[in-house]
Design a protein around this motif. Sequence first.
Motif, PDB file in Angstrom:
ATOM      1  N   VAL A  33       0.868  -1.078   0.365  1.00 21.10           N
ATOM      2  CA  VAL A  33       0.106  -0.023  -0.016  1.00 21.10           C
ATOM      3  C   VAL A  33       0.987   1.170   0.013  1.00 21.10           C
ATOM      4  O   VAL A  33       0.837   2.019  -0.650  1.00 21.10           O
ATOM      5  N   GLY A  34       1.460   1.095   1.040  1.00 23.01           N
ATOM      6  CA  GLY A  34       3.110   2.608   0.915  1.00 23.01           C
ATOM      7  C   GLY A  34       3.700   2.278  -0.960  1.00 23.01           C
ATOM      8  O   GLY A  34       3.880   3.722  -1.067  1.00 23.01           O
ATOM      9  N   ALA A  35       3.659   1.677  -1.423  1.00 18.94           N
ATOM     10  CA  ALA A  35       4.805   1.691  -2.601  1.00 18.94           C
ATOM     11  C   ALA A  35       3.687   2.179  -3.491  1.00 18.94           C
ATOM     12  O   ALA A  35       4.333   2.887  -3.775  1.00 18.94           O
ATOM     13  N   THR A  36       2.460   1.427  -3.398  1.00 21.31           N
ATOM     14  CA  THR A  36       1.672   2.240  -4.582  1.00 21.31           C
ATOM     15  C   THR A  36       0.446   3.612  -4.139  1.00 21.31           C
ATOM     16  O   THR A  36       0.736   4.428  -4.720  1.00 21.31           O
ATOM     17  N   ALA A  37       1.065   4.160  -2.862  1.00 15.47           N
ATOM     18  CA  ALA A  37       0.522   5.804  -2.716  1.00 15.47           C
ATOM     19  C   ALA A  37       1.858   6.304  -2.971  1.00 15.47           C
ATOM     20  O   ALA A  37       1.236   8.364  -3.729  1.00 15.47           O
ATOM     21  N   ASP A  38       2.802   5.789  -3.066  1.00 15.77           N
ATOM     22  CA  ASP A  38       3.749   6.931  -3.462  1.00 15.77           C
ATOM     23  C   ASP A  38       4.748   6.508  -4.822  1.00 15.77           C
ATOM     24  O   ASP A  38       4.795   7.155  -5.332  1.00 15.77           O
ATOM     25  N   GLU A  39       3.324   6.203  -5.156  1.00 15.89           N
ATOM     26  CA  GLU A  39       4.317   5.626  -7.183  1.00 15.89           C
ATOM     27  C   GLU A  39       5.470   5.127  -6.745  1.00 15.89           C
ATOM     28  O   GLU A  39       6.595   5.548  -7.944  1.00 15.89           O
ATOM     29  N   ASP A  40       5.969   4.251  -6.052  1.00 15.61           N
ATOM     30  CA  ASP A  40       7.115   4.120  -6.559  1.00 15.61           C
ATOM     31  C   ASP A  40       6.661   2.889  -6.318  1.00 15.61           C
ATOM     32  O   ASP A  40       5.722   2.034  -5.993  1.00 15.61           O
ATOM     33  N   SER A  41       8.504   1.707  -6.647  1.00 14.91           N
ATOM     34  CA  SER A  41       8.183   0.263  -6.606  1.00 14.91           C
ATOM     35  C   SER A  41       8.577  -0.666  -5.577  1.00 14.91           C
ATOM     36  O   SER A  41       8.610   0.207  -4.622  1.00 14.91           O
ATOM     37  N   VAL A  42       8.098  -1.398  -4.655  1.00 13.78           N
ATOM     38  CA  VAL A  42       8.613  -2.359  -3.705  1.00 13.78           C
ATOM     39  C   VAL A  42       9.742  -2.388  -3.543  1.00 13.78           C
ATOM     40  O   VAL A  42      10.279  -1.801  -2.332  1.00 13.78           O
ATOM     41  N   SER A  43      11.240  -2.823  -4.186  1.00 18.63           N
ATOM     42  CA  SER A  43      12.135  -2.866  -3.826  1.00 18.63           C
ATOM     43  C   SER A  43      12.547  -1.580  -3.884  1.00 18.63           C
ATOM     44  O   SER A  43      13.374  -0.880  -2.506  1.00 18.63           O
ATOM     45  N   HIS A  44      12.295  -0.307  -3.901  1.00 19.18           N
ATOM     46  CA  HIS A  44      12.509   0.979  -3.191  1.00 19.18           C
ATOM     47  C   HIS A  44      12.203   1.260  -2.616  1.00 19.18           C
ATOM     48  O   HIS A  44      13.246   2.359  -1.800  1.00 19.18           O
ATOM     49  N   LEU A  45      10.833   1.046  -2.519  1.00 23.97           N
ATOM     50  CA  LEU A  45      10.236   1.966  -0.592  1.00 23.97           C
ATOM     51  C   LEU A  45      11.245   1.257   0.331  1.00 23.97           C
ATOM     52  O   LEU A  45      11.326   1.615   1.477  1.00 23.97           O
ATOM     53  N   CYS A  46      11.557  -0.422  -0.058  1.00 22.13           N
ATOM     54  CA  CYS A  46      12.130  -1.458   1.343  1.00 22.13           C
ATOM     55  C   CYS A  46      13.635  -0.702   1.060  1.00 22.13           C
ATOM     56  O   CYS A  46      14.051  -0.774   2.784  1.00 22.13           O
ATOM     57  N   GLU A  47      14.029  -0.353   0.498  1.00 23.94           N
ATOM     58  CA  GLU A  47      15.439   0.017   0.097  1.00 23.94           C
ATOM     59  C   GLU A  47      15.542   1.296   1.523  1.00 23.94           C
ATOM     60  O   GLU A  47      16.402   2.002   2.094  1.00 23.94           O
ATOM     61  N   ILE A  48      14.989   2.290   1.114  1.00 22.73           N
ATOM     62  CA  ILE A  48      14.718   3.696   1.376  1.00 22.73           C
ATOM     63  C   ILE A  48      14.095   3.543   3.137  1.00 22.73           C
ATOM     64  O   ILE A  48      14.079   4.440   4.187  1.00 22.73           O
ATOM     65  N   SER A  49      13.261   2.594   3.672  1.00 29.35           N
ATOM     66  CA  SER A  49      12.566   2.318   4.647  1.00 29.35           C
ATOM     67  C   SER A  49      13.697   1.742   5.617  1.00 29.35           C
ATOM     68  O   SER A  49      13.369   0.788   5.259  1.00 29.35           O
ATOM     69  N   GLU A  50      13.961   2.019   6.813  1.00 32.30           N
ATOM     70  CA  GLU A  50      14.587   1.775   8.029  1.00 32.30           C
ATOM     71  C   GLU A  50      13.677   0.426   8.038  1.00 32.30           C
ATOM     72  O   GLU A  50      14.100  -0.630   8.842  1.00 32.30           O
ATOM     73  N   GLU A  51      11.931   0.793   8.502  1.00 34.08           N
ATOM     74  CA  GLU A  51      11.948  -0.659   9.311  1.00 34.08           C
ATOM     75  C   GLU A  51      10.749  -1.289   8.061  1.00 34.08           C
ATOM     76  O   GLU A  51      10.471  -2.359   9.105  1.00 34.08           O
ATOM     77  N   SER A  52      11.172  -1.549   6.676  1.00 34.85           N
ATOM     78  CA  SER A  52      10.759  -1.829   5.754  1.00 34.85           C
ATOM     79  C   SER A  52      11.502  -3.631   6.593  1.00 34.85           C
ATOM     80  O   SER A  52      12.558  -3.581   6.465  1.00 34.85           O
ATOM     81  N   PRO A  53      10.756  -4.824   5.746  1.00 37.28           N
ATOM     82  CA  PRO A  53      11.337  -6.204   5.865  1.00 37.28           C
ATOM     83  C   PRO A  53      11.851  -5.835   4.582  1.00 37.28           C
ATOM     84  O   PRO A  53      12.234  -5.036   3.428  1.00 37.28           O
ATOM     85  N   HIS A  54      13.242  -6.963   4.504  1.00 35.14           N
ATOM     86  CA  HIS A  54      13.911  -6.711   3.064  1.00 35.14           C
ATOM     87  C   HIS A  54      13.150  -7.251   1.749  1.00 35.14           C
ATOM     88  O   HIS A  54      12.035  -7.577   1.940  1.00 35.14           O
ATOM     89  N   ALA A  55      13.671  -6.266   0.449  1.00 36.75           N
ATOM     90  CA  ALA A  55      12.734  -6.247  -0.464  1.00 36.75           C
ATOM     91  C   ALA A  55      12.716  -7.811  -1.320  1.00 36.75           C
ATOM     92  O   ALA A  55      11.280  -8.109  -2.124  1.00 36.75           O
ATOM     93  N   ASN A  56      13.439  -8.451  -1.349  1.00 33.59           N
ATOM     94  CA  ASN A  56      12.879 -10.153  -1.722  1.00 33.59           C
ATOM     95  C   ASN A  56      12.142 -10.839  -1.177  1.00 33.59           C
ATOM     96  O   ASN A  56      11.561 -11.575  -1.209  1.00 33.59           O
ATOM     97  N   THR A  57      11.987 -10.474   0.316  1.00 35.80           N
ATOM     98  CA  THR A  57      11.478 -11.303   1.166  1.00 35.80           C
ATOM     99  C   THR A  57       9.684 -10.201   0.870  1.00 35.80           C
ATOM    100  O   THR A  57       8.994 -11.579   0.463  1.00 35.80           O
ATOM    101  N   ILE A  58       9.681  -9.720   0.864  1.00 31.06           N
ATOM    102  CA  ILE A  58       8.165  -8.689   0.514  1.00 31.06           C
ATOM    103  C   ILE A  58       8.148  -9.437  -1.257  1.00 31.06           C
ATOM    104  O   ILE A  58       6.545  -9.716  -1.595  1.00 31.06           O
ATOM    105  N   LEU A  59       8.562  -9.261  -1.959  1.00 30.66           N
ATOM    106  CA  LEU A  59       8.313  -9.916  -3.451  1.00 30.66           C
ATOM    107  C   LEU A  59       8.266 -11.076  -3.282  1.00 30.66           C
ATOM    108  O   LEU A  59       7.773 -11.882  -4.117  1.00 30.66           O
ATOM    109  N   HIS A  60       8.824 -12.013  -2.311  1.00 29.43           N
ATOM    110  CA  HIS A  60       8.423 -13.795  -2.701  1.00 29.43           C
ATOM    111  C   HIS A  60       7.628 -13.908  -2.413  1.00 29.43           C
ATOM    112  O   HIS A  60       6.646 -14.186  -2.831  1.00 29.43           O
ATOM    113  N   HIS A  61       7.014 -13.297  -1.238  1.00 25.99           N
ATOM    114  CA  HIS A  61       5.072 -13.659  -0.714  1.00 25.99           C
ATOM    115  C   HIS A  61       4.660 -12.928  -1.609  1.00 25.99           C
ATOM    116  O   HIS A  61       3.613 -13.640  -2.419  1.00 25.99           O
ATOM    117  N   LEU A  62       4.753 -11.480  -2.376  1.00 27.41           N
ATOM    118  CA  LEU A  62       3.982 -11.210  -3.829  1.00 27.41           C
ATOM    119  C   LEU A  62       3.692 -12.143  -4.791  1.00 27.41           C
ATOM    120  O   LEU A  62       2.465 -12.912  -5.285  1.00 27.41           O
TER     121      LEU A  62
END
Length: 151
Positions: A33-62
């Motif tokens: 939802v955060g990536a969608t609201a920011d018109e950003d990619s999941v990978s970039h959002l995870c990279e710039i956010s300290e509290e996000s899980p690793h992008a590969n984890t999120i993308l694997h589940h998606l």
Amino acid sequence: MLNFLVNTLDEEIDIELGENADIDSEDVWDVLVGATADEDSVSHLCEISEESPHANTILHHLRTKFELEELERIGKTLIQQDILELLPDRPVEVVADLHLRPYYGEEYDSEEELYSSLAKAGTTTFHGYATLYARVRNKRYTLAVRRLTDG
């Protein structure tokens, strides 16, 4: 709004992550939802956010936990859930928008999932989406979102 969307999605769509998962389904929804609201990619959002899980984890589940048809059905239900109560008993203005998201990747497995158009942002290949809105008293209500295919 972010919390409302995350909680709604978490209630409506069960993501079975397993007992030993390092994250929970709310983490997945937060990033999506955060990536969608920011018109950003999941990978970039995870990279710039300290509290996000690793992008590969999120993308694997998606990639592994979702069935596109089920998500589409639930999304349509959520979008249309309260719309009839909001619309007045008189004609309303309905507007359709075309959204083209540039695609820079290599060849896609299914070319029909991409939309070809005039060159823009260094590419002629896009993911295309159409949105249908009703405008009531200067507020916009989403009636439908549909992914477009070429042809």
